[in-house]
Design an enzyme around this catalytic site. Structure first.
Site, PDB file in Angstrom:
ATOM      1  N   LYS A  13       1.101  -1.242   0.110  1.00 41.15           N
ATOM      2  CA  LYS A  13      -0.211  -0.436   0.479  1.00 41.15           C
ATOM      3  C   LYS A  13       0.419   1.381   0.702  1.00 41.15           C
ATOM      4  O   LYS A  13       0.382   2.231  -0.428  1.00 41.15           O
ATOM      5  CB  LYS A  13      -0.644   0.216   1.645  1.00 41.15           C
ATOM      6  CG  LYS A  13      -1.972  -1.184   1.151  1.00 41.15           C
ATOM      7  CD  LYS A  13      -2.787  -1.305   2.772  1.00 41.15           C
ATOM      8  CE  LYS A  13      -2.195  -0.973   4.223  1.00 41.15           C
ATOM      9  NZ  LYS A  13      -1.657  -2.479   4.705  1.00 41.15           N
ATOM     10  N   ARG A  85      -9.713   0.830   8.531  1.00 43.79           N
ATOM     11  CA  ARG A  85      -9.564  -0.191   9.002  1.00 43.79           C
ATOM     12  C   ARG A  85      -9.887  -0.954   9.768  1.00 43.79           C
ATOM     13  O   ARG A  85     -10.333  -2.530  10.005  1.00 43.79           O
ATOM     14  CB  ARG A  85      -7.913  -0.451  10.043  1.00 43.79           C
ATOM     15  CG  ARG A  85      -7.565   0.001   9.695  1.00 43.79           C
ATOM     16  CD  ARG A  85      -5.088  -0.275   9.529  1.00 43.79           C
ATOM     17  NE  ARG A  85      -4.747  -0.169   9.163  1.00 43.79           N
ATOM     18  CZ  ARG A  85      -3.635  -0.414   8.911  1.00 43.79           C
ATOM     19  NH1 ARG A  85      -2.990  -1.405   9.062  1.00 43.79           N
ATOM     20  NH2 ARG A  85      -2.536   0.659   8.593  1.00 43.79           N
ATOM     21  N   ARG A 124      11.882  -5.317   4.243  1.00 38.77           N
ATOM     22  CA  ARG A 124      11.935  -4.475   4.164  1.00 38.77           C
ATOM     23  C   ARG A 124      12.520  -4.178   4.800  1.00 38.77           C
ATOM     24  O   ARG A 124      12.904  -4.072   6.331  1.00 38.77           O
ATOM     25  CB  ARG A 124       9.953  -3.760   4.772  1.00 38.77           C
ATOM     26  CG  ARG A 124       9.718  -2.370   4.973  1.00 38.77           C
ATOM     27  CD  ARG A 124       8.436  -1.872   5.281  1.00 38.77           C
ATOM     28  NE  ARG A 124       7.727  -2.672   6.115  1.00 38.77           N
ATOM     29  CZ  ARG A 124       6.253  -2.228   6.054  1.00 38.77           C
ATOM     30  NH1 ARG A 124       5.651  -1.531   4.458  1.00 38.77           N
ATOM     31  NH2 ARG A 124       6.055  -2.838   7.226  1.00 38.77           N
ATOM     32  N   ARG A 157      11.865  -1.675  10.824  1.00 38.26           N
ATOM     33  CA  ARG A 157      10.993  -1.220  11.082  1.00 38.26           C
ATOM     34  C   ARG A 157      10.156  -1.451  12.195  1.00 38.26           C
ATOM     35  O   ARG A 157      10.666  -2.731  12.648  1.00 38.26           O
ATOM     36  CB  ARG A 157       8.874  -0.689  10.354  1.00 38.26           C
ATOM     37  CG  ARG A 157       8.701   0.165  10.117  1.00 38.26           C
ATOM     38  CD  ARG A 157       7.480   0.075   9.810  1.00 38.26           C
ATOM     39  NE  ARG A 157       6.580  -0.026   9.296  1.00 38.26           N
ATOM     40  CZ  ARG A 157       5.177  -0.654   9.282  1.00 38.26           C
ATOM     41  NH1 ARG A 157       5.294   0.244   8.167  1.00 38.26           N
ATOM     42  NH2 ARG A 157       4.249  -0.362   9.809  1.00 38.26           N
ATOM     43  N   ARG A 168      -0.283  -8.909  12.771  1.00 38.51           N
ATOM     44  CA  ARG A 168      -0.694  -7.394  11.859  1.00 38.51           C
ATOM     45  C   ARG A 168      -2.181  -7.763  11.196  1.00 38.51           C
ATOM     46  O   ARG A 168      -2.564  -7.724  10.714  1.00 38.51           O
ATOM     47  CB  ARG A 168      -0.068  -6.399  11.559  1.00 38.51           C
ATOM     48  CG  ARG A 168       0.497  -5.819  12.563  1.00 38.51           C
ATOM     49  CD  ARG A 168       1.695  -5.098  11.735  1.00 38.51           C
ATOM     50  NE  ARG A 168       2.333  -4.046  11.032  1.00 38.51           N
ATOM     51  CZ  ARG A 168       3.164  -4.320  10.212  1.00 38.51           C
ATOM     52  NH1 ARG A 168       4.739  -4.662  10.909  1.00 38.51           N
ATOM     53  NH2 ARG A 168       3.622  -3.982   9.152  1.00 38.51           N
TER      54      ARG A 168
HETATM   55  P1  AP5 Z   1       5.069  -1.562   2.090  1.00 36.16           P
HETATM   56  O1  AP5 Z   1       4.563  -0.571   0.904  1.00 36.16           O
HETATM   57  O2  AP5 Z   1       5.949  -0.764   2.977  1.00 36.16           O
HETATM   58  O3  AP5 Z   1       3.938  -2.152   2.445  1.00 36.16           O
HETATM   59  P2  AP5 Z   1       2.494  -1.831   3.056  1.00 36.16           P
HETATM   60  O4  AP5 Z   1       0.878  -2.661   2.587  1.00 36.16           O
HETATM   61  O5  AP5 Z   1       2.320  -0.260   3.368  1.00 36.16           O
HETATM   62  O6  AP5 Z   1       2.649  -2.471   4.203  1.00 36.16           O
HETATM   63  P3  AP5 Z   1       3.016  -1.576   5.963  1.00 36.16           P
HETATM   64  O7  AP5 Z   1       3.688  -2.969   6.675  1.00 36.16           O
HETATM   65  O8  AP5 Z   1       3.023  -0.017   5.993  1.00 36.16           O
HETATM   66  O9  AP5 Z   1       1.215  -1.885   6.594  1.00 36.16           O
HETATM   67  P4  AP5 Z   1       0.325  -2.229   7.330  1.00 36.16           P
HETATM   68  O10 AP5 Z   1      -0.513  -1.192   7.137  1.00 36.16           O
HETATM   69  O11 AP5 Z   1       1.127  -2.890   8.254  1.00 36.16           O
HETATM   70  O12 AP5 Z   1       1.233  -0.289   8.807  1.00 36.16           O
HETATM   71  P5  AP5 Z   1       0.519   0.946   8.856  1.00 36.16           P
HETATM   72  O13 AP5 Z   1       2.670   1.192   8.931  1.00 36.16           O
HETATM   73  O14 AP5 Z   1      -0.153   0.832   7.914  1.00 36.16           O
HETATM   74  O15 AP5 Z   1       5.643  -2.553   1.262  1.00 36.16           O
HETATM   75  C1  AP5 Z   1       6.243  -3.627   1.487  1.00 36.16           C
HETATM   76  C2  AP5 Z   1       7.941  -4.028   1.640  1.00 36.16           C
HETATM   77  O16 AP5 Z   1       7.389  -5.315  -0.188  1.00 36.16           O
HETATM   78  C3  AP5 Z   1       8.451  -3.315   1.069  1.00 36.16           C
HETATM   79  O17 AP5 Z   1       9.651  -4.016   1.693  1.00 36.16           O
HETATM   80  C4  AP5 Z   1       8.185  -2.741  -0.536  1.00 36.16           C
HETATM   81  O18 AP5 Z   1       9.896  -2.532  -1.188  1.00 36.16           O
HETATM   82  C5  AP5 Z   1       7.874  -4.055  -0.703  1.00 36.16           C
HETATM   83  N1  AP5 Z   1       7.367  -4.235  -1.863  1.00 36.16           N
HETATM   84  C6  AP5 Z   1       5.950  -3.289  -2.292  1.00 36.16           C
HETATM   85  N2  AP5 Z   1       5.371  -3.395  -3.385  1.00 36.16           N
HETATM   86  C7  AP5 Z   1       6.222  -4.900  -3.955  1.00 36.16           C
HETATM   87  C8  AP5 Z   1       6.253  -5.476  -4.894  1.00 36.16           C
HETATM   88  N3  AP5 Z   1       5.297  -5.144  -6.080  1.00 36.16           N
HETATM   89  N4  AP5 Z   1       6.809  -6.620  -5.641  1.00 36.16           N
HETATM   90  C9  AP5 Z   1       8.075  -6.654  -4.723  1.00 36.16           C
HETATM   91  N5  AP5 Z   1       8.477  -5.775  -3.227  1.00 36.16           N
HETATM   92  C10 AP5 Z   1       7.488  -5.305  -2.626  1.00 36.16           C
HETATM   93  O19 AP5 Z   1       0.508   0.893  10.674  1.00 36.16           O
HETATM   94  C11 AP5 Z   1       1.105   0.431  11.172  1.00 36.16           C
HETATM   95  C12 AP5 Z   1       0.779   0.512  12.658  1.00 36.16           C
HETATM   96  O20 AP5 Z   1       0.321   1.814  13.275  1.00 36.16           O
HETATM   97  C13 AP5 Z   1      -0.592   0.072  12.516  1.00 36.16           C
HETATM   98  O21 AP5 Z   1      -0.608  -2.552  13.289  1.00 36.16           O
HETATM   99  C14 AP5 Z   1      -1.971   0.219  13.641  1.00 36.16           C
HETATM  100  O22 AP5 Z   1      -1.038  -0.379  14.744  1.00 36.16           O
HETATM  101  C15 AP5 Z   1      -1.590   1.762  13.491  1.00 36.16           C
HETATM  102  N6  AP5 Z   1      -2.233   2.194  12.743  1.00 36.16           N
HETATM  103  C16 AP5 Z   1      -1.982   2.640  11.616  1.00 36.16           C
HETATM  104  N7  AP5 Z   1      -3.574   3.113  11.036  1.00 36.16           N
HETATM  105  C17 AP5 Z   1      -4.222   2.409  11.741  1.00 36.16           C
HETATM  106  C18 AP5 Z   1      -5.715   2.596  11.417  1.00 36.16           C
HETATM  107  N8  AP5 Z   1      -6.490   3.131  10.721  1.00 36.16           N
HETATM  108  N9  AP5 Z   1      -6.686   2.788  12.872  1.00 36.16           N
HETATM  109  C19 AP5 Z   1      -5.997   2.183  13.732  1.00 36.16           C
HETATM  110  N10 AP5 Z   1      -4.663   2.014  14.619  1.00 36.16           N
HETATM  111  C20 AP5 Z   1      -3.521   1.943  12.680  1.00 36.16           C
END
Ligand code: AP5
Length: 218
Positions: A13, A85, A124, A157, A168
């Protein structure tokens, strides 16, 4: 155009939010990045949310609602990464958009297997300074350990450890997956194969948006 990106942790994402924002002149709003920035500043909000983030569970909806209201504005289209979410947050988003006189164009669902997720999250690396996302094999930086954009240090991270990744993943299927049907019923869901390469995923999203009901693309 106003987009929501929905998908399991590590589905890509954040990577696509950045590309979509650049290509369609949208404002990227990553709730995870906003919260991590508060943690880095060690603000009272940062201290509060860090407890939830390290466990891999959702931060309470009231906190998230306040954060989102600060970052969405009338002036520009947006791409929302990591919000909503759960169903309560989806309703909250609906209310905020009504107040702003905006509507969602589409919700992009990133379809991917658990095996791929593990492979992506274990490799990552993110820039400590600007938050740019890399992968040690799939998207390596030009110089090991250093950000191509700003020269910052690349780190893992703190929630990319096995225990928190499992939590997660579980939280996604329990609380976020119901949004797939919620937005499908509203006629807003576009599903993409997120296991493809970065450029191919973007091409699929762009093609699906283009072929989608043009009246909805505002
Ligand atoms: P990446 O693009 O980083 O993936 P992502 O889907 O953004 O993964 P996240 O781990 O950031 O998602 P998340 O939803 O768990 O975390 P968030 O920060 O939102 O890609 C991942 C890896 O793959 C990278 O190394 C990239 O280079 C590689 N890659 C990407 N695309 C690729 C491809 N096509 N081919 C090959 N490799 C590829 O949330 C973190 C925490 O914050 C949550 O756990 C929660 O505690 C809190 N939080 C966030 N939002 C909320 C909310 N709305 N409500 C409550 N709590 C929240």
């Amino acid at each position: 155009m106003n987009l929501v990106l929905l998908g399991a942790p590590g589905s890509g994402k954040g990577t696509q939010a950045e590309i979509l924002a650049r290509n369609f002149s949208l404002r990227p709003v990553s709730v995870g990045d906003i919260l991590r920035e508060e943690v880095k500043k060690n603000s009272s909000l940062g201290q509060e949310v860090n407890v939830y983030m390290q466990k891999g569970v959702l931060v309470p909806d009231e906190i998230i609602g306040k954060v989102i209201e600060l970052y969405l504005d009338r002036s520009k289209g947006f791409v929302l990464d990591g919000f909503p979410r759960n169903l309560a947050q989806a309703k909250m988003l609906g209310d905020i958009l009504t107040d702003l006189n905006k509507r969602l164009t589409a919700v992009i669902y990133f379809d991917i297997s658990r095996e791929k997720i593990i492979e992506r999250l274990s490799g990552r690396r993110i820039c400590k300074k600007c938050g740019a996302i890399y992968h040690i094999k799939n998207m390596p930086p030009q110089k090991e350990g250093m950000c191509d954009r700003c020269g910052g240090e690349l780190v893992r991270r703190s929630d990319d450890n096995e225990e928190t990744i499992n939590k997660r993943w579980e939280v996604f299927w329990q609380l976020s997956a119901p949004l797939i049907d919620y937005y499908k019923d509203k006629g807003l869901l576009l599903t993409v194969d997120a296991s493809k390469e970065k450029e191919a995923v973007f091409d699929e999203i762009a093609a699906k948006i283009k072929e989608y009901d043009k009246d909805k693309v505002a």
